[in-house]
Design an enzyme around this catalytic site. Structure first.
Site, PDB file in Angstrom:
ATOM      1  N   CYS A 104     -32.084  84.046  -2.242  1.00 36.21           N
ATOM      2  CA  CYS A 104     -30.991  84.228  -1.267  1.00 36.21           C
ATOM      3  C   CYS A 104     -31.308  83.596   0.091  1.00 36.21           C
ATOM      4  O   CYS A 104     -30.398  83.281   0.857  1.00 36.21           O
ATOM      5  CB  CYS A 104     -30.678  85.708  -1.106  1.00 36.21           C
ATOM      6  N   HIS A 266     -26.121  85.782   4.862  1.00 34.97           N
ATOM      7  CA  HIS A 266     -26.069  85.642   3.404  1.00 34.97           C
ATOM      8  C   HIS A 266     -25.125  86.708   2.861  1.00 34.97           C
ATOM      9  O   HIS A 266     -25.201  87.877   3.246  1.00 34.97           O
ATOM     10  CB  HIS A 266     -27.480  85.809   2.836  1.00 34.97           C
ATOM     11  N   ASN A 296     -21.819  87.495  -4.611  1.00 32.26           N
ATOM     12  CA  ASN A 296     -23.072  86.989  -4.035  1.00 32.26           C
ATOM     13  C   ASN A 296     -23.446  85.716  -4.796  1.00 32.26           C
ATOM     14  O   ASN A 296     -23.755  85.765  -5.980  1.00 32.26           O
ATOM     15  CB  ASN A 296     -24.152  88.071  -4.187  1.00 32.26           C
TER      16      ASN A 296
END
Ligand SMILES: CC(C)(COP(=O)(O)OP(=O)(O)OC[C@H]1O[C@@H](n2cnc3c(N)ncnc32)[C@H](O)[C@@H]1OP(=O)(O)O)[C@@H](O)C(=O)NCCC(=O)NCCS
Length: 339
Positions: A104, A266, A296
């Site tokens: 990430c 993020h 995500n």
């Protein structure tokens, strides 16, 4: 940016696992995500679609690119990396191609690497891609529901170039890690760990000197070929480390949170992003979130959000833009830019 056409709603997931639209919305803010075409799209091909747009917008051609940096945790092959597939497909010169495996935080790590090459004068046009095809590697049974509902597919790309304008560009980047919790958010197999780091034995490893152990039938039967996540531990650490990294980037450049024109965190979970916004005292117009529509997308999430914010006119020339990420490793990072 490029996202696949196929939209998968929370209700679509109910066909595969025991979950509800309400659970997913309440815990994550996600309402839908995109899934790549099973056989016609890969992490690399999606990255290339985003790269084509970035290269065109930069007013250059693929042959002008000096270096490729590709961030992903869902590569087309275990090795080689996706960067070389981009170089080949886009018919670039025999330039360097680097894959970044920082999950990430991958995109912020990748632009930080690119920034150093630009600032040193070594390269003039660096293509940075973040791309993921998560849908190919998730457990869609109820066993994997805490993870599968969160992730989606997509890609984003930027071209980094030098500027002579002192008050423009990447002001600084700040990278961190704490490997203490490496196993909390991880995909253990295929790998060479042989239970070495595990408090409890996962699958049995054959003591024979020779033999395949990267991935065994037992691992697959036990679902150990899928990612593992202790969501609450990730959440608790993320809400501390993301604000810390943002504050570090601001302090390094003599700014304060109120100076930020656009914060792009993020897109891990809308609750995490909202918590960070609240902690820094930022207004809604100082942040941009699109996890609601894409889930995500790991290394792709920051460039996806940055691209949409820019296209919507929410990121303008001269704006102070902060990018901040947290993820598996744990690793976390921030970048402060003058757009
Ligand atoms: C994953 C996350 C949404 C889970 O929320 P949570 O409140 O921590 O939920 P828990 O894992 O404690 O599970 C609570 C219950 O919901 C259940 N559950 C898990 N996933 C579910 C789903 N998709 N649908 C319905 N129920 C679910 C669990 O089985 C558990 O049930 P139980 O109480 O009967 O045992 C949350 O922890 C999170 O967002 N963490 C951060 C993860 C992240 O950002 N990851 C990306 C890394 S960058």
């Amino acid at each position: 940016m490029y996202v696949p056409q196929h939209v998968v709603t929370n209700n679509d997931l109910i066909k595969y696992m025991d979950t509800t639209d309400a659970w997913i919305r309440e815990r994550t803010g996600i309402t839908e995500r995109r899934y790549a075409h099973r056989t016609e799209e890969t992490t690399t091909t999606m990255g290339i679609e985003a790269a084509k747009i970035a290269i065109k917008n930069a007013g250059i051609t693929p042959q002008d690119i000096d270096f490729v940096i590709f961030a992903t945790l869902s590569p087309d092959y275990y090795f080689p990396g996706c960067g070389v597939l981009v170089q080949r497909t886009m018919k670039m010169k025999e330039i360097g191609a680097l894959d970044v495996r920082n999950q990430c935080s991958g995109f912020v790590y990748a632009i930080s690497v690119g920034d150093q090459f630009i600032k040193s004068g070594m390269y003039k046009n660096i293509l940075v891609i973040g791309s993921e095809k998560h849908s190919f590697g998730l457990d869609f049974s109820t066993r994997g529901r805490n993870i599968s509902v969160i992730f989606g597919d997509g890609s984003g790309a930027v071209v980094l170039q030098p500027t002579t304008n002192e008050n423009q560009g990447i002001l600084s980047t700040h990278l961190h890690s704490d490997g203490e919790s490496a196993e909390i958010l991880a995909m253990y197999n295929p790998g060479t760990h042989a239970n070495h780091w595990m408090p409890e034995k996962l699958a049995d490893f054959n003591e024979a000197e020779m033999g395949e152990m990267f991935m065994s039938h037992e691992m697959i039967d036990k679902g150990q070929n899928f990612p593992h996540m202790d969501g609450q531990s990730v959440f608790k650490k993320a809400v501390i480390k993301i604000p810390e990294a943002i504050m570090e980037s601001l302090a390094a450049n003599n700014y304060k949170p109120s100076d930020i024109n656009m914060l792009i965190t993020h897109q891990a979970n809308l609750r995490i992003s909202q918590y960070v916004q609240h902690q820094l005292g930022l207004r809604d117009d100082q942040v941009y979130n699109n996890i609601q529509r894409y889930g995500n997308t790991t290394a792709a999430s920051i460039p996806l959000a940055l691209c949409e914010a820019w296209q919507d006119g929410k990121v303008k020339e001269g704006d102070l833009v902060c990018l901040a990420a947290f993820g598996s490793g744990f690793t976390w990072a921030a970048a402060l830019l003058k757009w």
